[in-house]
Scaffold this motif. Sequence first.
Motif, PDB file in Angstrom:
ATOM      1  N   GLN A  93       2.955  15.247  -6.743  1.00 15.09           N
ATOM      2  CA  GLN A  93       1.872  16.762  -7.200  1.00 15.09           C
ATOM      3  C   GLN A  93       0.551  16.156  -6.760  1.00 15.09           C
ATOM      4  OE1 GLN A  93       2.797  15.821 -12.014  1.00 15.09           O
ATOM      5  NE2 GLN A  93       2.050  12.694 -11.341  1.00 15.09           N
ATOM      6  N   SER A  94       0.039  15.418  -6.302  1.00 17.56           N
ATOM      7  CA  SER A  94      -1.186  15.338  -5.967  1.00 17.56           C
ATOM      8  C   SER A  94      -1.470  15.509  -4.557  1.00 17.56           C
ATOM      9  CB  SER A  94      -1.567  14.269  -6.562  1.00 17.56           C
ATOM     10  OG  SER A  94      -2.133  13.606  -7.559  1.00 17.56           O
ATOM     11  N   SER A  95      -0.372  15.604  -4.017  1.00 22.77           N
ATOM     12  CA  SER A  95      -0.482  15.899  -2.633  1.00 22.77           C
ATOM     13  C   SER A  95      -1.172  17.035  -2.484  1.00 22.77           C
ATOM     14  CB  SER A  95       1.317  15.672  -1.717  1.00 22.77           C
ATOM     15  OG  SER A  95       1.567  16.164  -2.262  1.00 22.77           O
ATOM     16  N   PRO A  96      -1.920  17.651  -0.845  1.00 19.22           N
ATOM     17  CA  PRO A  96      -2.605  18.695  -0.820  1.00 19.22           C
ATOM     18  C   PRO A  96      -1.408  20.328  -1.139  1.00 19.22           C
ATOM     19  CG  PRO A  96      -3.171  17.341   1.386  1.00 19.22           C
ATOM     20  CD  PRO A  96      -1.747  17.193  -0.063  1.00 19.22           C
ATOM     21  N   TYR A  97       0.237  19.484  -0.865  1.00 18.28           N
ATOM     22  CA  TYR A  97       0.606  21.134  -0.674  1.00 18.28           C
ATOM     23  C   TYR A  97       1.751  21.284  -1.443  1.00 18.28           C
ATOM     24  CZ  TYR A  97      -2.112  22.215   3.416  1.00 18.28           C
ATOM     25  OH  TYR A  97      -2.822  22.203   3.862  1.00 18.28           O
ATOM     26  N   PHE A  98       1.578  20.227  -2.252  1.00 16.24           N
ATOM     27  CA  PHE A  98       3.030  19.536  -3.681  1.00 16.24           C
ATOM     28  C   PHE A  98       3.198  21.630  -4.138  1.00 16.24           C
ATOM     29  CE2 PHE A  98       5.175  19.181  -7.855  1.00 16.24           C
ATOM     30  CZ  PHE A  98       6.766  18.732  -7.267  1.00 16.24           C
ATOM     31  N   GLU A  99       1.889  22.054  -5.060  1.00 18.31           N
ATOM     32  CA  GLU A  99       1.720  23.045  -6.063  1.00 18.31           C
ATOM     33  C   GLU A  99       1.863  24.299  -4.933  1.00 18.31           C
ATOM     34  OE1 GLU A  99      -1.655  25.007  -8.693  1.00 18.31           O
ATOM     35  OE2 GLU A  99      -1.672  22.721  -8.965  1.00 18.31           O
ATOM     36  N   MET A 166       5.910   9.447  16.628  1.00 15.51           N
ATOM     37  CA  MET A 166       5.341  10.667  15.914  1.00 15.51           C
ATOM     38  C   MET A 166       4.404  10.359  15.451  1.00 15.51           C
ATOM     39  SD  MET A 166       8.074  10.840  12.712  1.00 15.51           S
ATOM     40  CE  MET A 166       9.358  11.056  13.507  1.00 15.51           C
ATOM     41  N   GLU A 167       2.944  10.758  15.295  1.00 15.90           N
ATOM     42  CA  GLU A 167       2.437  11.108  15.307  1.00 15.90           C
ATOM     43  C   GLU A 167       1.519  10.497  13.478  1.00 15.90           C
ATOM     44  OE1 GLU A 167      -1.318  13.760  16.110  1.00 15.90           O
ATOM     45  OE2 GLU A 167      -0.792  13.283  18.480  1.00 15.90           O
ATOM     46  N   ASP A 168       0.580   9.851  12.962  1.00 15.66           N
ATOM     47  CA  ASP A 168       0.525   8.969  11.917  1.00 15.66           C
ATOM     48  C   ASP A 168      -0.801  10.535  10.640  1.00 15.66           C
ATOM     49  OD1 ASP A 168       1.206   6.700  12.676  1.00 15.66           O
ATOM     50  OD2 ASP A 168      -0.929   5.784  11.246  1.00 15.66           O
ATOM     51  N   TYR A 169       0.008  11.247   9.932  1.00 17.71           N
ATOM     52  CA  TYR A 169      -0.480  12.023   9.192  1.00 17.71           C
ATOM     53  C   TYR A 169      -1.434  11.514   7.952  1.00 17.71           C
ATOM     54  CZ  TYR A 169       4.218  12.178   6.810  1.00 17.71           C
ATOM     55  OH  TYR A 169       4.799  12.764   6.335  1.00 17.71           O
ATOM     56  N   TYR A 170      -1.846  12.492   7.089  1.00 18.26           N
ATOM     57  CA  TYR A 170      -2.373  11.431   6.179  1.00 18.26           C
ATOM     58  C   TYR A 170      -1.179  11.595   5.032  1.00 18.26           C
ATOM     59  CZ  TYR A 170      -4.277  11.859   0.743  1.00 18.26           C
ATOM     60  OH  TYR A 170      -4.173  11.986  -0.485  1.00 18.26           O
ATOM     61  N   GLN A 171      -1.127  10.407   3.658  1.00 17.39           N
ATOM     62  CA  GLN A 171      -0.065  10.472   2.536  1.00 17.39           C
ATOM     63  C   GLN A 171      -0.662   9.517   1.622  1.00 17.39           C
ATOM     64  OE1 GLN A 171       2.726   8.134   5.281  1.00 17.39           O
ATOM     65  NE2 GLN A 171       4.499   8.799   5.342  1.00 17.39           N
ATOM     66  N   LEU A 172      -0.457   9.997   0.379  1.00 23.93           N
ATOM     67  CA  LEU A 172      -1.193   9.727  -0.500  1.00 23.93           C
ATOM     68  C   LEU A 172      -0.983   8.232  -0.875  1.00 23.93           C
ATOM     69  CD1 LEU A 172       0.059  12.138  -3.252  1.00 23.93           C
ATOM     70  CD2 LEU A 172      -1.945  12.267  -2.378  1.00 23.93           C
ATOM     71  N   PHE A 173      -0.290   7.672  -0.371  1.00 23.59           N
ATOM     72  CA  PHE A 173      -0.497   6.155  -0.562  1.00 23.59           C
ATOM     73  C   PHE A 173      -0.766   5.427   0.561  1.00 23.59           C
ATOM     74  CE2 PHE A 173       2.027   8.066  -3.585  1.00 23.59           C
ATOM     75  CZ  PHE A 173       1.640   7.865  -4.732  1.00 23.59           C
ATOM     76  N   CYS A 190       4.456  19.082   1.954  1.00 21.66           N
ATOM     77  CA  CYS A 190       3.836  18.737   0.644  1.00 21.66           C
ATOM     78  C   CYS A 190       2.099  18.250   0.994  1.00 21.66           C
ATOM     79  CB  CYS A 190       4.249  17.234   0.133  1.00 21.66           C
ATOM     80  SG  CYS A 190       5.998  18.263  -1.069  1.00 21.66           S
ATOM     81  N   ASN A 191       2.396  17.087   2.436  1.00 20.86           N
ATOM     82  CA  ASN A 191       0.869  16.575   2.809  1.00 20.86           C
ATOM     83  C   ASN A 191       0.398  17.591   4.314  1.00 20.86           C
ATOM     84  OD1 ASN A 191       0.737  14.540   0.751  1.00 20.86           O
ATOM     85  ND2 ASN A 191       2.827  13.450   2.197  1.00 20.86           N
ATOM     86  N   LYS A 192       1.232  18.453   4.758  1.00 23.97           N
ATOM     87  CA  LYS A 192       0.581  18.867   6.067  1.00 23.97           C
ATOM     88  C   LYS A 192       1.125  20.725   5.935  1.00 23.97           C
ATOM     89  CE  LYS A 192       0.087  18.081  10.346  1.00 23.97           C
ATOM     90  NZ  LYS A 192      -1.244  17.343  10.026  1.00 23.97           N
ATOM     91  N   GLY A 193       2.142  20.829   4.928  1.00 19.55           N
ATOM     92  CA  GLY A 193       1.451  22.504   4.759  1.00 19.55           C
ATOM     93  C   GLY A 193       2.206  23.026   5.633  1.00 19.55           C
ATOM     94  N   PRO A 194       1.641  24.264   5.871  1.00 20.28           N
ATOM     95  CA  PRO A 194       1.792  24.971   7.317  1.00 20.28           C
ATOM     96  C   PRO A 194       2.262  24.807   8.695  1.00 20.28           C
ATOM     97  CG  PRO A 194       0.461  26.100   5.594  1.00 20.28           C
ATOM     98  CD  PRO A 194       0.043  24.838   5.384  1.00 20.28           C
ATOM     99  N   GLU A 195       0.800  23.035   8.529  1.00 24.45           N
ATOM    100  CA  GLU A 195       1.030  22.428   9.989  1.00 24.45           C
ATOM    101  C   GLU A 195       2.635  22.038  10.266  1.00 24.45           C
ATOM    102  OE1 GLU A 195      -2.406  20.237  10.244  1.00 24.45           O
ATOM    103  OE2 GLU A 195      -3.792  21.551   9.086  1.00 24.45           O
ATOM    104  N   SER A 196       3.152  22.071   9.626  1.00 21.59           N
ATOM    105  CA  SER A 196       4.336  21.216   9.637  1.00 21.59           C
ATOM    106  C   SER A 196       5.099  21.415  10.974  1.00 21.59           C
ATOM    107  CB  SER A 196       5.321  20.770   8.777  1.00 21.59           C
ATOM    108  OG  SER A 196       4.958  20.685   6.875  1.00 21.59           O
TER     109      SER A 196
END
Length: 204
Positions: A93-99, A166-173, A190-196
């Motif tokens: 729920q605190s990730s960039p694209y969950f909402e 696969m490259e690292d990407y931003y994850q909440l924890f 949830c973390n990369k949205g349209p860039e997925s």
Amino acid sequence: MIKQNILLPAFYFPPISWFSVFLQSENEISIEQMENFPKQTYRNRTNIYGANGKLSLIIPTDHSGGRTFKDLKISYADHWQKHHWKSLKSAYQSSPYFEFYEDQLIEIYKKEEKFLLDLNLKSISIIQKMLKTEKAYSLNSDYEKIPQAEDFRNYFSTKKETEFQMEDYYQLFTDKYGFLKDLSIIDLVCNKGPESITYLKNII
């Protein structure tokens, strides 16, 4: 471009590597529905990144019916849908694209699908809508021990690290547990949205 016939297993919100194979434009996809249900695979589980690290969300199955995957029923004795949704919401729920995707994700938990195959295909459909893709696939009609298509049925292991790069990407924890590779596709969107989509195309 040479078309490749690929046989994929039907997973519950599949791992990122599964979607990288599924969405490759040169791949013609058939999904396995005639196999006997193998335990401890992504067919009835998905891995997410929770506050305490990797968390497996497992769908309980009803063993009173057939063991052929297409006939395998889901058990609703322990209200797993409520648990899975609570866990997903807590994790992302605190990730960039969950909402942005929340209303689509919750659809999987609003109806009690009778068969695991139907629920898994529904989860794949939901992710396709989120990714704005329309990749077609077929369901196989017979079980083949050695299929003519390239066989990915046993390729995605829950017990060992993926061979996909696969490259690292931003994850909440990340600060607590580091980057966790090849989680559920939910983690990526949830973390990369349209860039997925771009990320998936760069996986080798």
